[in-house]
Scaffold this motif. Structure first.
Motif, short mmCIF file in Angstrom:
data_model
loop_
_atom_site.label_atom_id
_atom_site.label_comp_id
_atom_site.label_asym_id
_atom_site.label_seq_id
_atom_site.Cartn_x
_atom_site.Cartn_y
_atom_site.Cartn_z
N UNK A 21 -2.89 2.46 10.19
CA UNK A 21 -2.48 1.16 9.81
C UNK A 21 -1.16 1.11 9.23
N UNK A 22 -0.33 0.27 9.68
CA UNK A 22 1.24 0.44 9.12
C UNK A 22 1.64 0.29 7.88
N UNK A 23 0.37 -0.51 7.26
CA UNK A 23 0.76 -0.72 5.58
C UNK A 23 0.16 0.26 4.94
N UNK A 24 -0.53 1.27 5.56
CA UNK A 24 -1.16 2.61 4.79
C UNK A 24 -2.31 2.33 4.38
N UNK A 25 -3.00 1.03 4.42
CA UNK A 25 -4.51 0.69 4.29
C UNK A 25 -5.32 1.55 4.81
N UNK A 26 -6.28 2.10 3.93
CA UNK A 26 -7.39 2.91 4.09
C UNK A 26 -8.16 2.19 5.34
N UNK A 27 -8.81 3.01 6.57
CA UNK A 27 -9.36 2.31 7.38
C UNK A 27 -10.50 3.12 7.69
N UNK A 28 -10.93 4.33 6.96
CA UNK A 28 -11.87 5.17 7.52
C UNK A 28 -13.35 4.42 7.49
N UNK A 29 -13.63 3.65 6.69
CA UNK A 29 -14.95 3.02 6.54
C UNK A 29 -15.79 3.86 5.91
N UNK A 30 -17.20 3.82 6.49
CA UNK A 30 -18.12 4.53 6.02
C UNK A 30 -18.26 5.92 6.54
N UNK A 56 1.06 -1.24 0.07
CA UNK A 56 0.02 0.14 -0.04
C UNK A 56 0.87 1.13 -0.12
N UNK A 57 0.18 2.37 0.43
CA UNK A 57 1.16 3.66 0.69
C UNK A 57 1.69 3.79 2.01
N UNK A 58 2.45 4.68 2.21
CA UNK A 58 2.87 5.19 3.43
C UNK A 58 1.97 6.02 4.23
N UNK A 59 1.64 5.65 5.56
CA UNK A 59 0.73 6.35 6.08
C UNK A 59 0.99 7.60 6.71
N UNK A 60 2.16 8.09 6.69
CA UNK A 60 2.67 9.44 7.25
C UNK A 60 2.82 10.44 6.11
N UNK A 61 2.06 11.31 6.42
CA UNK A 61 1.87 12.68 5.58
C UNK A 61 3.13 13.81 6.03
N UNK A 62 3.35 13.69 7.25
CA UNK A 62 4.24 14.92 7.70
C UNK A 62 4.92 14.11 8.76
N UNK A 63 6.24 14.65 8.91
CA UNK A 63 7.21 13.88 9.96
C UNK A 63 8.19 15.08 10.24
N UNK A 64 8.40 15.34 11.44
CA UNK A 64 9.34 16.57 11.71
C UNK A 64 9.85 16.39 13.21
N UNK A 65 11.05 16.91 13.62
CA UNK A 65 11.46 16.90 15.01
C UNK A 65 11.35 18.57 15.57
#
Length: 145
Positions: free
Chosen positions: A64-73, A1-10
């Motif tokens: 989800x670690x694999x980036x799978x969409x979990x939003x449901x309905x 799937x895709x990377x679930x992280x959209x933004x990451x920084x320190x």
């Protein structure tokens, strides 16, 4: 799937304001490269922070670690099964919220993103290239020290 992280920084906490509410603090933070800043309301009883501390912040579309969409309905958070590994396992403070506004940043080439986590607000400003992936409806905020 895709990377679930959209933004990451320190980030480094530059200020903590706890005067307005009993269990809520407003953090002001600046990234290690000084290009990105954020102001965040957090539950200070659950996650106390002080000026000078270093925080790792991530915004993700899913836990989800694999980036799978979990939003449901309904397009919201989901229940996590017992023993299931998620992105939240690596962080200390996790919230689910809604991106509700975008603006031009205070400097050229920057943009600002506004997110509400049930009334606790996030104002994130930085380079357009770094924040453009946040143009979605719902996000997870993940923090760790």
């Amino acid at each position: 799937m895709s990377d679930p992280l959209l933004f990451e920084d320190t980030f480094t906490v530059t200020g903590v304001n706890s005067q307005k509410y009993d269990r809520v603090s407003r953090l002001s933070c600046t990234s290690s490269d000084s290009l990105t800043t954020f102001t965040l309301d957090i539950n200070s009883e659950l996650y106390p922070c002080s000026a000078g501390e270093s925080l790792s912040m991530a915004l993700a579309s899913t836990l989800s670690l694999d980036g799978k969409d979990e939003s449901g309905a309904k397009g919201g958070w989901r229940e996590v099964g017992m023993g299931e590994q998620t992105l939240a396992n690596d962080y200390d403070y996790v919230c689910h919220g809604k991106v509700y506004r975008f603006e031009e940043g205070s400097t050229a080439g920057n943009m600002a993103v506004f997110v509400s986590f049930g009334g606790l607000l996030l104002y994130l400003e930085g380079p357009y290239k770094k924040l453009a992936p946040l143009k979605i409806d719902n996000v997870y905020l993940l923090l760790k020290k």
